[in-house]
Design a protein around this motif. Structure first.
Motif: not given
Length: 239
Positions: A163-169
């Motif tokens: 979830e955090e990786r997707a939010a960053r991208r």
């Protein structure tokens, strides 16, 4: 393909950073390189540029044998040059700087697809090693510690929650690429994760001897400071 001479700066270190999409590798690598006065070598930019070539040629993954052969031909027909320094990596395609054009979510998927092709890796890995061996550097990608620089002085593997990786991208998408929703970015990321970890050629995995850092909930500076501590210990040991 050609590598443009990079700025030489002591100390000479080879630092490999691997990890899945959205783990913060590029941002962290650039900051770490600047703090250490080393060239920053973004291998992903190279694969993204090949992905851009394939996209412009009308190719779409998954690639069959014919498409794979076409990508290999495209790399021979076009010139890809790489310029590296502590402030970043620039990629020139036929003399034009495409560094900003290759940062879209569509190109991310194309980069993952072309990176699985043996012909592409065969062409790019020697260039990546040549760039690193000139004056050291911080190199990030998917197989740096396992394949490109297995003898790197330091190896890191950065990860974070899906979830955090997707939010960053999603936050990092360029203004002209704001179309995908957060859910769509998460789905694209899951697709890329699957491509990267299951490909036959140099799959994403933790290299032996890597320092694994879960960046979930950590600030950029906190991650960089952790890596600087490891670099400091190494330099002190080698002094």
């Amino acid at each position: 393909m050609a590598a443009t001479p990079s700025q030489k700066s002591p100390p000479r270190l080879l630092i490999a950073i691997d990890g899945p999409a959205g783990a913060g590798k590029s941002t962290v690598a650039a900051r770490l390189a600047a703090r250490l006065g080393l060239p920053y070598i973004d291998t992903g930019a190279m694969y993204r540029t090949v992905g851009l070539l394939a996209l412009h040629d009308g190719l779409q993954p998954p690639f069959d044998d014919g498409a794979a052969d076409r990508v290999a031909v495209l790399m021979l027909e076009h010139s890809i040059e790489v310029e590296v320094a502590s402030d970043g990596t620039r990629v020139l395609l036929d003399g034009d700087d495409v560094s900003s054009q290759i940062r879209t979510s569509e190109i991310s998927l194309m980069a993952s697809a072309v990176s699985a092709l043996p012909a592409v890796r065969k062409a790019l890995v020697p260039l990546q090693r040549e760039l690193a061996e000139r004056a050291g550097g911080v190199m990030e990608g998917r197989d740096i510690g396992t394949v490109v620089l297995p003898d790197a002085d330091l190896k890191f593997f950065l990860t974070a929650s899906a979830e955090e990786r997707a939010a960053r991208r999603h936050r990092d998408l360029s203004p002209e690429d704001r179309g995908p929703s957060l859910d769509e970015v998460l789905q694209q990321q899951q697709q890329r994760d699957l491509q990267d970890t299951s490909r036959a050629e140099s799959p994403l995995q933790v290299a032996r001897g890597s320092v694994v850092i879960d960046t979930t909930g950590l600030s950029l500076e906190e991650v960089v400071e952790r890596m600087l501590q490891e670099a400091g210990r190494l330099l002190h040991h080698n002094a």
